[in-house]
Structures are given as structure tokens and as C-alpha cells.
Design a protein around this motif. Structure first.
Motif, PDB file in Angstrom:
ATOM      1  N   PRO A 258     -10.083 -20.441   4.792  1.00  0.00           N
ATOM      2  CA  PRO A 258      -9.762 -20.848   6.163  1.00  0.00           C
ATOM      3  C   PRO A 258     -10.165 -19.760   7.159  1.00  0.00           C
ATOM      4  O   PRO A 258     -10.122 -18.574   6.825  1.00  0.00           O
ATOM      5  N   PRO A 259     -10.537 -20.165   8.369  1.00  0.00           N
ATOM      6  CA  PRO A 259     -10.906 -19.145   9.365  1.00  0.00           C
ATOM      7  C   PRO A 259      -9.691 -18.316   9.786  1.00  0.00           C
ATOM      8  O   PRO A 259      -8.561 -18.786   9.701  1.00  0.00           O
ATOM      9  N   LEU A 260      -9.960 -17.108  10.212  1.00  0.00           N
ATOM     10  CA  LEU A 260      -8.882 -16.181  10.572  1.00  0.00           C
ATOM     11  C   LEU A 260      -9.057 -15.709  12.012  1.00  0.00           C
ATOM     12  O   LEU A 260     -10.158 -15.343  12.418  1.00  0.00           O
ATOM     13  N   SER A 261      -7.973 -15.729  12.786  1.00  0.00           N
ATOM     14  CA  SER A 261      -7.984 -15.056  14.096  1.00  0.00           C
ATOM     15  C   SER A 261      -7.084 -13.843  13.955  1.00  0.00           C
ATOM     16  O   SER A 261      -5.870 -13.935  14.172  1.00  0.00           O
ATOM     17  N   PRO A 262      -7.636 -12.711  13.553  1.00  0.00           N
ATOM     18  CA  PRO A 262      -6.765 -11.571  13.219  1.00  0.00           C
ATOM     19  C   PRO A 262      -5.997 -11.059  14.428  1.00  0.00           C
ATOM     20  O   PRO A 262      -6.571 -10.809  15.482  1.00  0.00           O
ATOM     21  N   ASP A 263      -4.673 -10.949  14.255  1.00  0.00           N
ATOM     22  CA  ASP A 263      -3.864 -10.326  15.309  1.00  0.00           C
ATOM     23  C   ASP A 263      -3.123  -9.091  14.772  1.00  0.00           C
ATOM     24  O   ASP A 263      -2.315  -8.491  15.460  1.00  0.00           O
ATOM     25  N   ILE A 264      -3.402  -8.768  13.509  1.00  0.00           N
ATOM     26  CA  ILE A 264      -2.830  -7.575  12.899  1.00  0.00           C
ATOM     27  C   ILE A 264      -3.936  -6.866  12.129  1.00  0.00           C
ATOM     28  O   ILE A 264      -4.716  -7.514  11.436  1.00  0.00           O
ATOM     29  N   CYS A 265      -3.981  -5.563  12.256  1.00  0.00           N
ATOM     30  CA  CYS A 265      -4.876  -4.774  11.406  1.00  0.00           C
ATOM     31  C   CYS A 265      -4.115  -3.522  10.988  1.00  0.00           C
ATOM     32  O   CYS A 265      -3.659  -2.763  11.845  1.00  0.00           O
ATOM     33  N   LEU A 266      -3.959  -3.347   9.693  1.00  0.00           N
ATOM     34  CA  LEU A 266      -3.352  -2.106   9.194  1.00  0.00           C
ATOM     35  C   LEU A 266      -4.486  -1.176   8.807  1.00  0.00           C
ATOM     36  O   LEU A 266      -5.382  -1.560   8.046  1.00  0.00           O
ATOM     37  N   VAL A 267      -4.441   0.016   9.353  1.00  0.00           N
ATOM     38  CA  VAL A 267      -5.491   0.996   9.065  1.00  0.00           C
ATOM     39  C   VAL A 267      -4.868   2.101   8.218  1.00  0.00           C
ATOM     40  O   VAL A 267      -3.902   2.740   8.639  1.00  0.00           O
ATOM     41  N   ASN A 268      -5.408   2.289   7.025  1.00  0.00           N
ATOM     42  CA  ASN A 268      -4.883   3.325   6.136  1.00  0.00           C
ATOM     43  C   ASN A 268      -5.948   4.399   5.943  1.00  0.00           C
ATOM     44  O   ASN A 268      -7.116   4.075   5.739  1.00  0.00           O
ATOM     45  N   PHE A 269      -5.525   5.637   5.981  1.00  0.00           N
ATOM     46  CA  PHE A 269      -6.439   6.702   5.576  1.00  0.00           C
ATOM     47  C   PHE A 269      -5.857   7.363   4.336  1.00  0.00           C
ATOM     48  O   PHE A 269      -4.728   7.867   4.345  1.00  0.00           O
ATOM     49  N   TYR A 270      -6.646   7.331   3.243  1.00  0.00           N
ATOM     50  CA  TYR A 270      -6.222   7.932   1.988  1.00  0.00           C
ATOM     51  C   TYR A 270      -6.935   9.263   1.834  1.00  0.00           C
ATOM     52  O   TYR A 270      -8.150   9.323   1.978  1.00  0.00           O
ATOM     53  N   THR A 271      -6.179  10.308   1.534  1.00  0.00           N
ATOM     54  CA  THR A 271      -6.840  11.542   1.134  1.00  0.00           C
ATOM     55  C   THR A 271      -7.305  11.338  -0.312  1.00  0.00           C
ATOM     56  O   THR A 271      -7.036  10.290  -0.908  1.00  0.00           O
ATOM     57  N   SER A 272      -7.946  12.332  -0.871  1.00  0.00           N
ATOM     58  CA  SER A 272      -8.463  12.183  -2.240  1.00  0.00           C
ATOM     59  C   SER A 272      -7.344  11.912  -3.245  1.00  0.00           C
ATOM     60  O   SER A 272      -7.590  11.399  -4.330  1.00  0.00           O
ATOM     61  N   SER A 273      -6.130  12.265  -2.882  1.00  0.00           N
ATOM     62  CA  SER A 273      -5.015  12.032  -3.818  1.00  0.00           C
ATOM     63  C   SER A 273      -4.213  10.788  -3.448  1.00  0.00           C
ATOM     64  O   SER A 273      -3.192  10.503  -4.053  1.00  0.00           O
ATOM     65  N   GLY A 274      -4.676  10.060  -2.450  1.00  0.00           N
ATOM     66  CA  GLY A 274      -3.936   8.889  -1.983  1.00  0.00           C
ATOM     67  C   GLY A 274      -3.970   7.730  -2.965  1.00  0.00           C
ATOM     68  O   GLY A 274      -4.922   7.564  -3.732  1.00  0.00           O
ATOM     69  N   LYS A 275      -2.929   6.954  -2.956  1.00  0.00           N
ATOM     70  CA  LYS A 275      -2.817   5.770  -3.814  1.00  0.00           C
ATOM     71  C   LYS A 275      -1.989   4.735  -3.076  1.00  0.00           C
ATOM     72  O   LYS A 275      -1.271   5.067  -2.135  1.00  0.00           O
ATOM     73  N   LEU A 276      -2.044   3.520  -3.567  1.00  0.00           N
ATOM     74  CA  LEU A 276      -1.163   2.481  -3.040  1.00  0.00           C
ATOM     75  C   LEU A 276      -0.753   1.605  -4.212  1.00  0.00           C
ATOM     76  O   LEU A 276      -1.601   1.063  -4.912  1.00  0.00           O
ATOM     77  N   GLY A 277       0.543   1.494  -4.416  1.00  0.00           N
ATOM     78  CA  GLY A 277       1.052   0.742  -5.563  1.00  0.00           C
ATOM     79  C   GLY A 277       0.773  -0.745  -5.463  1.00  0.00           C
ATOM     80  O   GLY A 277       0.503  -1.272  -4.370  1.00  0.00           O
ATOM     81  N   LEU A 278       0.855  -1.432  -6.591  1.00  0.00           N
ATOM     82  CA  LEU A 278       0.650  -2.887  -6.593  1.00  0.00           C
ATOM     83  C   LEU A 278       1.697  -3.538  -5.690  1.00  0.00           C
ATOM     84  O   LEU A 278       2.874  -3.184  -5.731  1.00  0.00           O
ATOM     85  N   HIS A 279       1.257  -4.461  -4.893  1.00  0.00           N
ATOM     86  CA  HIS A 279       2.146  -5.155  -3.958  1.00  0.00           C
ATOM     87  C   HIS A 279       1.502  -6.464  -3.546  1.00  0.00           C
ATOM     88  O   HIS A 279       0.318  -6.696  -3.814  1.00  0.00           O
ATOM     89  N   GLN A 280       2.258  -7.305  -2.877  1.00  0.00           N
ATOM     90  CA  GLN A 280       1.697  -8.508  -2.264  1.00  0.00           C
ATOM     91  C   GLN A 280       1.771  -8.331  -0.753  1.00  0.00           C
ATOM     92  O   GLN A 280       2.713  -7.717  -0.248  1.00  0.00           O
ATOM     93  N   ASP A 281       0.816  -8.875  -0.054  1.00  0.00           N
ATOM     94  CA  ASP A 281       0.891  -8.890   1.410  1.00  0.00           C
ATOM     95  C   ASP A 281       1.564 -10.202   1.781  1.00  0.00           C
ATOM     96  O   ASP A 281       0.906 -11.246   1.835  1.00  0.00           O
ATOM     97  N   LYS A 282       2.857 -10.136   2.012  1.00  0.00           N
ATOM     98  CA  LYS A 282       3.565 -11.402   2.259  1.00  0.00           C
ATOM     99  C   LYS A 282       4.558 -11.296   3.409  1.00  0.00           C
ATOM    100  O   LYS A 282       5.544 -12.032   3.441  1.00  0.00           O
ATOM    101  N   ASP A 283       4.294 -10.365   4.333  1.00  0.00           N
ATOM    102  CA  ASP A 283       5.197 -10.228   5.468  1.00  0.00           C
ATOM    103  C   ASP A 283       4.704 -10.996   6.689  1.00  0.00           C
ATOM    104  O   ASP A 283       5.306 -10.920   7.762  1.00  0.00           O
ATOM    105  N   GLU A 284       3.629 -11.731   6.535  1.00  0.00           N
ATOM    106  CA  GLU A 284       3.131 -12.544   7.624  1.00  0.00           C
ATOM    107  C   GLU A 284       3.973 -13.843   7.666  1.00  0.00           C
ATOM    108  O   GLU A 284       4.796 -14.075   6.790  1.00  0.00           O
TER     109      GLU A 284
END
Ligand SMILES: O=C(O)CCC(=O)C(=O)O
Ligand SMILES: [Fe+2]
Length: 371
Positions: A258-284
Motif C-alpha cells: 500500500p502507498p505510504l504518506s510518511p508522517d513519522i521518521c525515526l532516525v537512528n545513529f549506531y556507533t560501531s558497537s550499536g545494536k537494536l534488539g528484536l522488536h515489532q514496530d507496532k506503536d502506529e
């Protein structure tokens, strides 16, 4: 369009109704399907049966200190790496404005151009352009420009043109040091994570896992999403749908994002040691999730090892590398997949990008959604 035609020279791969922007960016080569599910064991069902009530950042904390229970206050206290080890060609000798707590000093994702402390081995424009050309040639030989990962999930290799990548980094750098810019997401008990975050359009609060118009910790309003970013998002979805139409067998069984009209953008900057655990994006919102409105993700800088799957289990997750310039889309039947970043591969950012945009060692990721 962002920047200019820096990524020109790619051949046209698709029929006449392919979006014009895409004509310029796609390298030659066969369109083929790549199912990582087929390469790796794991469930293929697309509707997740397990749900998590932890935020991505809480889950990231779980990865950083897996031996601590998530609810324990100790798990929250993760040292933020303030100084990166020197890259191959640039040696910064001070941390500058790196590092911030909630509402503290701004975080600059770029190494200052006039940083006298940087030892730079300057390279000629000719050399940089040669590198860009080599990268394009390599892509057309090695990788399918669009890859089908699973229903609703498409990877567009190097979809972001060279100039677009530089432009996106520069814009994020400027926004990131201003009001509503990058901060180290923290929790109420003072714990922090080794990730810098900035929200565009709406604020996402990791504590309440909800969206709002301002940030609770400093009242700042998130900057707007630049139009040029939204245009690339739209083009990427259009290119994916064109690809899905081409690969549909039988022809009447077309899967569409489906087409998207984005009204949210999360910008992450990871350093070389950065990680992000398994999750679902379900707060919309429920309608957004029910319609399967896609999440569109841009990767820039160092390569990320990205995990995804139907359940909250890293051992069952499929893995794909997200390189600088890649755009990943997951919507439709894959909208609620579990996903995360298991590691950042140091020194994998293209040299030309580091030279032109002066991105710090690490990875910049932008995920667009519709509330
Ligand atoms: O960095 C990435 O590729 C994923 C980011 C993500 O999943 C998120 O921000 O929710
Ligand atoms: Fe996510």
C-alpha cells in the motif's frame, strides 16, 4: 529529487511504466527473487504469533547486557561509547560534541570539516568518482537490484543514489544538532543506550511507546520530514510494486504494497558497537497497522547485519546485510515482523561517502512510517 544525478549511468531494467527516478538508479542485471527463508530454517508464516510488550530500545538493552533481566535497573546502565576508534583514513583526536544524555549537548553525526584534529589523506575527485563507478559496476554484476525477501518485504539494493546519500546525511546532521535533534534515549531510572535517536514529524517516546507532538524530556518539537525524503520513500514503494508485478506468477496474483504518506521518521545513529534488539514496530495506529502500511528504511554508512522473522527469537531469525544506499521495505503481511540489528560491521562505509559527507564511523538509519 535530492542532490543531483550522481548515480547516473545505470541501465534501464524495467518496462515503460517504471518510475523515471528508478530508471536512472537501477543497475543492469536480471531481476531475481531471493528468499532468505529458503536458505535458512525458520517459520515462513507471515503473521507473528508472538508479541512483545518491550520497546525496541528495551530490547536493545537486553542484547547489550543479555545476562541481566530486562526489568532489573542494572540492565539499563549501558556505557555510551563516546569516541569511535579511528577509521582507515580519518583520525579524529577529540570527541568534539559527541555524546548526549536526554536534553544534553547535541550529537553531531559528522566529523567537522574544519576539524584540525583530523588527519586526512586527501583523495582526488577523479579517484572518488572512480570508486563510485566501481561500486555501480560491482552491484550490476553481483546483486539483484531488487530482492524479494518474503511476502510484503522487499530490499532495494543501493536504491539511494550517491548524491542522495550525501544529501540525506547532511540534512540529518543539520537537523540532528538543532532543537529536537539527536539524543541518547534513556529510561526514567537514568539508564542509556548506545544509540543516538532523533524523531522527525512526530516524537516517539521509548518510555510510553507512544507518539506525541513534543518530546517529554525537553518539550522540543520534532523537525518536519524533508520533502525530498518523502519523495524517495514514494519512489521506493512504486519501484517495489513494479517489481512485484513483474515477478507475479500467475499474473493475476499480484502482491501490492500500500502507498505510504510518511508522517513519522525515526532516525537512528549506531556507533560501531550499536545494536537494536528484536522488536515489532507496532506503536502506529490500528488502521495503519491493519492496512499493512509499510515501514520504509534507509541505510547509510557502515553495513548492518539485520535480523528478521516471525518470532522473537534471534536463533530463528533470517539475516540480511543492509549496506549504504539500501532501502528495505516491510509492509503488508510482513508489517509486524520481528526485526533488529545484531551488529554493525566497522569500516564498511564507502570511502567516497566518508570523504564527501564526513559521516562518523557508524551507521545512519531512517525508518519512515504513517501514524
Ligand atoms: O536500524 C535499522 O535498520 C532498524 C531500525 C528499527 O527497526 C527501528 O527504528 O524501529
Ligand atoms: Fe523497528
Amino acid at each position: 529529487m535530492v542532490g543531483g544525478g550522481g548515480g547516473g549511468g545505470h541501465g534501464v531494467r524495467t518496462p515503460a511504466n517504471f518510475p523515471p527516478r528508478q530508471k536512472a538508479r537501477l543497475p543492469r542485471g536480471p531481476v531475481h527473487e531471493k528468499s532468505l527463508e529458503q536458505q535458512k530454517k525458520g517459520p515462513s508464516s507471515s503473521s507473528p504469533s508472538v508479541s512483545s510488550n518491550k520497546s525496541p530500545l528495551q530490547l536493545a538493552a537486553a542484547i547489550v547486557q543479555p545476562q541481566k533481566p530486562l526489568e532489573s535497573p542494572q540492565h539499563m546502565v549501558t556505557p555510551v561509547r563516546l569516541q569511535e576508534s579511528p577509521g582507515p583514513r580519518t583520525i579524529p583526536c577529540s570527541s568534539g560534541s559527541v555524546g548526549s544524555g536526554s536534553g544534553a549537548a547535541p550529537f553531531d553525526i559528522c566529523i567537522k570539516r574544519d576539524d584540525k584534529c583530523s588527519i586526512k589523506l586527501s583523495r582526488s575527485l577523479l579517484e572518488i568518482n572512480r570508486e563510485k563507478r566501481r561500486e555501480r559496476e560491482q552491484l550490476s554484476k553481483e546483486a539483484a537490484p531488487l530482492q524479494y525477501l518474503r511476502p510484503g518485504m522487499v530490499l532495494l539494493k543501493k536504491f539511494l543514489k550517491h548524491d542522495d546519500q550525501v544529501d540525506i546525511i547532511r540534512r540529518c546532521q543539520k537537523l540532528g544538532i538543532g532543537s529536537g535533534g539527536f539524543y541518547t534515549p534513556g529510561y526514567r531510572d537514568g539508564g542509556k543506550l548506545s544509540l543516538q535517536m532523533m524523531c522527525l514529524g512526530k516524537n516517539w517516546d521509548p518510555n510510553s511507546r507512544s507518539y506525541g507532538d513534543t518530546r517529554p524530556f525537553d518539550g522540543a518539537q520534532p523537525p518536519s520530514i524533508p520533502e525530498v525524503f518523502s519523495k524517495i520513500v514514494k519512489d521506493a514503494i512504486q519501484a517495489s510494486n513494479e517489481f512485484l508485478r513483474q515477478k507475479a506468477r500467475p499474473a493475476n496474483d499480484v502482491e501490492e504494497l500500500p502507498p505510504l504518506s510518511p508522517d513519522i521518521c525515526l532516525v537512528n545513529f549506531y556507533t560501531s558497537s550499536g545494536k537494536l534488539g528484536l522488536h515489532q514496530d507496532k506503536d502506529e495506529t490500528k488502521p495503519s497497522l491493519h492496512k499493512g502500511l509499510p515501514v520504509v528504511s534507509f541505510s547509510l554508512g557502515d553495513t548492518a547485519e539485520f535480523l528478521y522473522g516471525d518470532v522473537n527469537d534471534v536463533d530463528k531469525a533470517s539475516k540480511v546485510d543492509l549496506e549504504s544506499g539500501d532501502v528495505l521495505i516491510f509492509g503488508g503481511k510482513s508489517r509486524l515482523i520481528f526485526h533488529g540489528v545484531s551488529r554493525i560491521k566497522p569500516k564498511t562505509a564507502p570511502n567516497w561517502l566518508t570523504d564527501e559527507a564526513k559521516l562518523r564511523p557508524g551507521r545512519l538509519n531512517l525508518t519512515f512510517r504513517q501514524h
